[in-house]
Design an enzyme around this catalytic site. Structure first.
Site, mmCIF file in Angstrom:
data_model
loop_
_atom_site.group_PDB
_atom_site.id
_atom_site.type_symbol
_atom_site.label_atom_id
_atom_site.label_comp_id
_atom_site.label_asym_id
_atom_site.label_seq_id
_atom_site.Cartn_x
_atom_site.Cartn_y
_atom_site.Cartn_z
ATOM 1 N N GLN A 1 0.846 -1.185 0.000
ATOM 2 C CA GLN A 1 0.000 0.000 0.000
ATOM 3 C C GLN A 1 0.885 1.239 0.000
ATOM 4 O O GLN A 1 0.385 2.354 -0.154
ATOM 5 C CB GLN A 1 -0.898 0.036 1.236
ATOM 6 C CG GLN A 1 -1.847 -1.145 1.359
ATOM 7 C CD GLN A 1 -2.546 -1.143 2.712
ATOM 8 O OE1 GLN A 1 -3.609 -0.559 2.880
ATOM 9 N NE2 GLN A 1 -1.915 -1.770 3.690
ATOM 10 N N VAL B 1 3.703 4.048 -1.000
ATOM 11 C CA VAL B 1 4.046 4.731 -2.258
ATOM 12 C C VAL B 1 5.556 4.996 -2.320
ATOM 13 O O VAL B 1 6.028 5.666 -3.231
ATOM 14 C CB VAL B 1 3.244 6.057 -2.402
ATOM 15 C CG1 VAL B 1 1.767 5.743 -2.568
ATOM 16 C CG2 VAL B 1 3.471 6.999 -1.224
ATOM 17 N N HIS C 1 -1.515 1.283 -4.293
ATOM 18 C CA HIS C 1 -1.912 2.692 -4.099
ATOM 19 C C HIS C 1 -0.997 3.617 -4.883
ATOM 20 O O HIS C 1 -0.919 4.802 -4.594
ATOM 21 C CB HIS C 1 -1.905 3.060 -2.604
ATOM 22 C CG HIS C 1 -2.994 2.388 -1.839
ATOM 23 N ND1 HIS C 1 -3.037 2.354 -0.465
ATOM 24 C CD2 HIS C 1 -4.089 1.698 -2.254
ATOM 25 C CE1 HIS C 1 -4.117 1.684 -0.064
ATOM 26 N NE2 HIS C 1 -4.758 1.273 -1.136
ATOM 27 N N CYS D 1 -0.665 12.198 -15.700
ATOM 28 C CA CYS D 1 -1.461 13.278 -16.289
ATOM 29 C C CYS D 1 -2.935 13.031 -15.991
ATOM 30 O O CYS D 1 -3.469 11.963 -16.336
ATOM 31 C CB CYS D 1 -1.258 13.326 -17.808
ATOM 32 S SG CYS D 1 -2.352 14.548 -18.588
ATOM 33 N N CYS E 1 -4.687 12.770 -19.781
ATOM 34 C CA CYS E 1 -4.498 11.680 -20.767
ATOM 35 C C CYS E 1 -3.875 10.431 -20.155
ATOM 36 O O CYS E 1 -3.574 9.477 -20.870
ATOM 37 C CB CYS E 1 -3.625 12.183 -21.930
ATOM 38 S SG CYS E 1 -1.870 12.311 -21.518
ATOM 39 N N CYS F 1 1.492 18.026 -18.275
ATOM 40 C CA CYS F 1 1.874 16.778 -18.931
ATOM 41 C C CYS F 1 2.719 17.080 -20.170
ATOM 42 O O CYS F 1 2.347 17.944 -20.975
ATOM 43 C CB CYS F 1 0.592 16.054 -19.342
ATOM 44 S SG CYS F 1 0.835 14.677 -20.459
HETATM 45 C C1 BV8 Z 1 -11.806 2.457 -3.276
HETATM 46 C C2 BV8 Z 1 -2.819 7.689 -0.767
HETATM 47 C C3 BV8 Z 1 -13.562 2.080 -4.856
HETATM 48 C C4 BV8 Z 1 -1.399 7.329 -1.039
HETATM 49 C C5 BV8 Z 1 -4.315 6.382 0.612
HETATM 50 C C6 BV8 Z 1 -16.739 2.693 4.445
HETATM 51 C C7 BV8 Z 1 -16.434 1.384 4.758
HETATM 52 C C8 BV8 Z 1 -15.453 0.676 4.060
HETATM 53 C C9 BV8 Z 1 -14.745 1.302 3.023
HETATM 54 C C10 BV8 Z 1 -15.025 2.613 2.725
HETATM 55 C C11 BV8 Z 1 -16.011 3.308 3.435
HETATM 56 N N1 BV8 Z 1 -16.072 4.554 2.914
HETATM 57 C C12 BV8 Z 1 -15.152 4.675 1.916
HETATM 58 C C13 BV8 Z 1 -14.520 3.498 1.787
HETATM 59 C C14 BV8 Z 1 -13.460 3.158 0.802
HETATM 60 C C15 BV8 Z 1 -12.113 3.724 1.260
HETATM 61 C C16 BV8 Z 1 -11.776 3.260 2.649
HETATM 62 O O1 BV8 Z 1 -11.359 2.137 2.840
HETATM 63 N N2 BV8 Z 1 -11.964 4.155 3.639
HETATM 64 C C17 BV8 Z 1 -11.663 3.754 5.005
HETATM 65 C C18 BV8 Z 1 -10.802 4.823 5.670
HETATM 66 C C19 BV8 Z 1 -12.970 3.528 5.716
HETATM 67 N N3 BV8 Z 1 -11.137 3.187 0.323
HETATM 68 C C20 BV8 Z 1 -10.912 3.818 -0.843
HETATM 69 O O2 BV8 Z 1 -11.415 4.879 -1.153
HETATM 70 C C21 BV8 Z 1 -9.996 3.093 -1.825
HETATM 71 N N4 BV8 Z 1 -10.635 3.074 -3.101
HETATM 72 O O3 BV8 Z 1 -12.395 1.850 -2.412
HETATM 73 O O4 BV8 Z 1 -12.259 2.593 -4.564
HETATM 74 C C22 BV8 Z 1 -13.726 2.181 -6.314
HETATM 75 C C23 BV8 Z 1 -14.068 1.020 -7.019
HETATM 76 C C24 BV8 Z 1 -14.249 1.114 -8.374
HETATM 77 C C25 BV8 Z 1 -14.067 2.335 -9.041
HETATM 78 C C26 BV8 Z 1 -13.722 3.493 -8.313
HETATM 79 C C27 BV8 Z 1 -13.546 3.421 -6.943
HETATM 80 C C28 BV8 Z 1 -8.664 3.810 -1.982
HETATM 81 C C29 BV8 Z 1 -7.840 3.650 -0.751
HETATM 82 C C30 BV8 Z 1 -6.461 4.276 -0.950
HETATM 83 C C31 BV8 Z 1 -6.452 5.625 -0.302
HETATM 84 N N5 BV8 Z 1 -5.085 6.192 -0.400
HETATM 85 N N6 BV8 Z 1 -3.201 7.112 0.524
HETATM 86 C C32 BV8 Z 1 -0.514 7.903 0.034
HETATM 87 O O5 BV8 Z 1 -0.597 9.120 0.265
HETATM 88 O O6 BV8 Z 1 0.264 7.126 0.623
HETATM 89 S S1 BV8 Z 1 -4.734 5.705 2.122
HETATM 90 C C33 BV8 Z 1 -3.393 5.423 3.143
HETATM 91 O O7 BV8 Z 1 -3.812 4.384 4.064
HETATM 92 C C34 BV8 Z 1 -2.162 4.867 2.467
HETATM 93 O O8 BV8 Z 1 -2.377 4.426 1.146
HETATM 94 C C35 BV8 Z 1 -1.808 3.667 3.339
HETATM 95 O O9 BV8 Z 1 -1.103 2.766 2.616
HETATM 96 C C36 BV8 Z 1 -3.167 3.197 3.698
HETATM 97 C C37 BV8 Z 1 -3.258 2.196 4.829
HETATM 98 O O10 BV8 Z 1 -2.563 2.734 5.941
HETATM 99 P P1 BV8 Z 1 -1.454 1.782 6.627
HETATM 100 O O11 BV8 Z 1 -0.405 1.502 5.606
HETATM 101 O O12 BV8 Z 1 -2.111 0.614 7.258
HETATM 102 O O13 BV8 Z 1 -0.828 2.746 7.721
HETATM 103 P P2 BV8 Z 1 -1.464 3.125 9.138
HETATM 104 O O14 BV8 Z 1 -0.776 4.359 9.611
HETATM 105 O O15 BV8 Z 1 -2.961 3.114 9.047
HETATM 106 O O16 BV8 Z 1 -1.038 1.906 10.078
HETATM 107 C C38 BV8 Z 1 0.341 1.737 10.386
HETATM 108 C C39 BV8 Z 1 0.488 0.333 10.935
HETATM 109 O O17 BV8 Z 1 1.877 0.099 11.147
HETATM 110 C C40 BV8 Z 1 -0.190 0.167 12.292
HETATM 111 O O18 BV8 Z 1 -0.804 -1.098 12.341
HETATM 112 C C41 BV8 Z 1 0.987 0.244 13.273
HETATM 113 O O19 BV8 Z 1 0.751 -0.538 14.439
HETATM 114 C C42 BV8 Z 1 2.092 -0.365 12.463
HETATM 115 N N7 BV8 Z 1 3.447 0.035 12.851
HETATM 116 C C43 BV8 Z 1 3.874 1.251 13.288
HETATM 117 N N8 BV8 Z 1 5.216 1.182 13.549
HETATM 118 C C44 BV8 Z 1 5.614 -0.075 13.243
HETATM 119 C C45 BV8 Z 1 4.499 -0.802 12.805
HETATM 120 N N9 BV8 Z 1 4.565 -2.097 12.447
HETATM 121 C C46 BV8 Z 1 5.790 -2.694 12.528
HETATM 122 N N10 BV8 Z 1 6.907 -2.060 12.934
HETATM 123 C C47 BV8 Z 1 6.856 -0.762 13.307
HETATM 124 N N11 BV8 Z 1 7.981 -0.155 13.720
#
Ligand code: BV8
Length: 227
Positions: free
Chosen positions: A87, A89, A105, A113, A116, A132
């Site tokens: 996930q 980037v 992601h 772009c 296009c 672009c």
């Molecule tokens: C889609 C951009 C459909 C890139 C990101 C209601 C219910 C269910 C789903 C939804 C809902 N309402 C809306 C949705 C859909 C939505 C969603 O899931 N929302 C959630 C919040 C409810 N999802 C979407 O919109 C996705 N698209 O569904 O499209 C569709 C279908 C057809 C046609 C059109 C559309 C798109 C999701 C992508 C969003 N983009 N970011 C960027 O900037 O990076 S989200 C962002 O969260 C990042 O991408 C990231 O990768 C992702 C997940 O986060 P994590 O990687 O898990 O990071 P987080 O901080 O949360 O957790 C860190 C973890 O690491 C923790 O567990 C922690 O304990 C651990 N940790 C910390 N330190 C350590 C460690 N582990 C080990 N060692 C350590 N030292």
């Protein structure tokens, strides 16, 4: 064994890159609605470019850690077929030697772009005036924002359908469709394992979990897999 691995921000945390939802995470200081949605980008492209410029600079200054290296080692060994989905980037998996990394992601090291869909290597600093090179359309980071379709889903779902083991590493299990992969793997009879600092939202859906910093937990697990 066919293994599908999904990584999240936690695997890059010890390389100094921020996670999103932890204490001090990227979403603590900034609102994801402004920074990770197409609406936010059209409202204020400068704010979004600054956010990704800052993260691109951090990634360039960061180095892969022992967890990235361990996954590359598991893949290179060849005894297991390892599909690595991230996930993230950033390019730390690639810089640790991993191959065929699936960035569901997107990656902020590529520019896209908005008109296009032409792609080119992202400069260190992107700005709203960037266009672009093909059609002069608006340039944006090639990342998947909320409400946008994640990349390579067909490839990921077929890898999950054929895997013997699904491992989620360093992800909070909050964002879909990635958070639902454990269900797909379980339904097809695969074993499931969560490696995380602490149990994620979907911890109870995994057959097993090991908790601690990725740089300790991941190499230990890979050593076992290669014993
Ligand atoms: C889609 C951009 C459909 C890139 C990101 C209601 C219910 C269910 C789903 C939804 C809902 N309402 C809306 C949705 C859909 C939505 C969603 O899931 N929302 C959630 C919040 C409810 N999802 C979407 O919109 C996705 N698209 O569904 O499209 C569709 C279908 C057809 C046609 C059109 C559309 C798109 C999701 C992508 C969003 N983009 N970011 C960027 O900037 O990076 S989200 C962002 O969260 C990042 O991408 C990231 O990768 C992702 C997940 O986060 P994590 O990687 O898990 O990071 P987080 O901080 O949360 O957790 C860190 C973890 O690491 C923790 O567990 C922690 O304990 C651990 N940790 C910390 N330190 C350590 C460690 N582990 C080990 N060692 C350590 N030292």
């Amino acid at each position: 064994m066919n293994i599908v691995i999904l990584t999240g921000a936690g695997i890059s945390a010890e390389s100094g890159l921020g996670t999103f939802r932890d204490k001090g995470g990227l979403w603590e200081t900034a609102d994801w609605r402004d920074l990770a949605t197409p609406e936010g980008f059209s409202r204020d492209p400068g704010l979004v470019h600054d956010f990704y410029n800052m993260r691109r600079a951090r990634v360039r200054a960061a180095r892969p850690n022992a967890a990235h290296a361990a996954l590359a080692r598991l893949q290179a060994d060849g005894r297991h077929a390892v599909t690595l989905v991230t996930q993230n980037v950033d390019d730390l998996h690639e810089r640790a030697g991993a191959a065929g990394v699936i960035h569901m992601h997107g990656t902020h090291l590529v520019a896209l772009c908005a008109a296009c869909a032409h792609r080119w290597p992202a400069p260190d600093q992107m700005a709203p005036a960037d266009t672009c090179p093909e059609c002069r359309g608006t340039a944006r980071p090639d990342v998947v924002w909320f409400g946008e379709q994640p990349y390579h889903m067909d490839m990921i779902v077929s890898a999950l359908a054929g895997c013997d083991l699904f491992v989620a590493i360093g992800t909070s299990g909050v964002v879909y469709p990635a958070a639902g992969f454990v269900e797909i793997a379980t339904r097809t009879g695969a074993d499931t394992l969560e490696l995380n600092l602490e149990p994620g939202e979907r911890a109870s859906d995994f057959a097993a979990g090991r908790f601690g910093p990725a740089t300790q937990v991941v190499p230990a697990w890979v050593d076992e897999m290669l014993a």
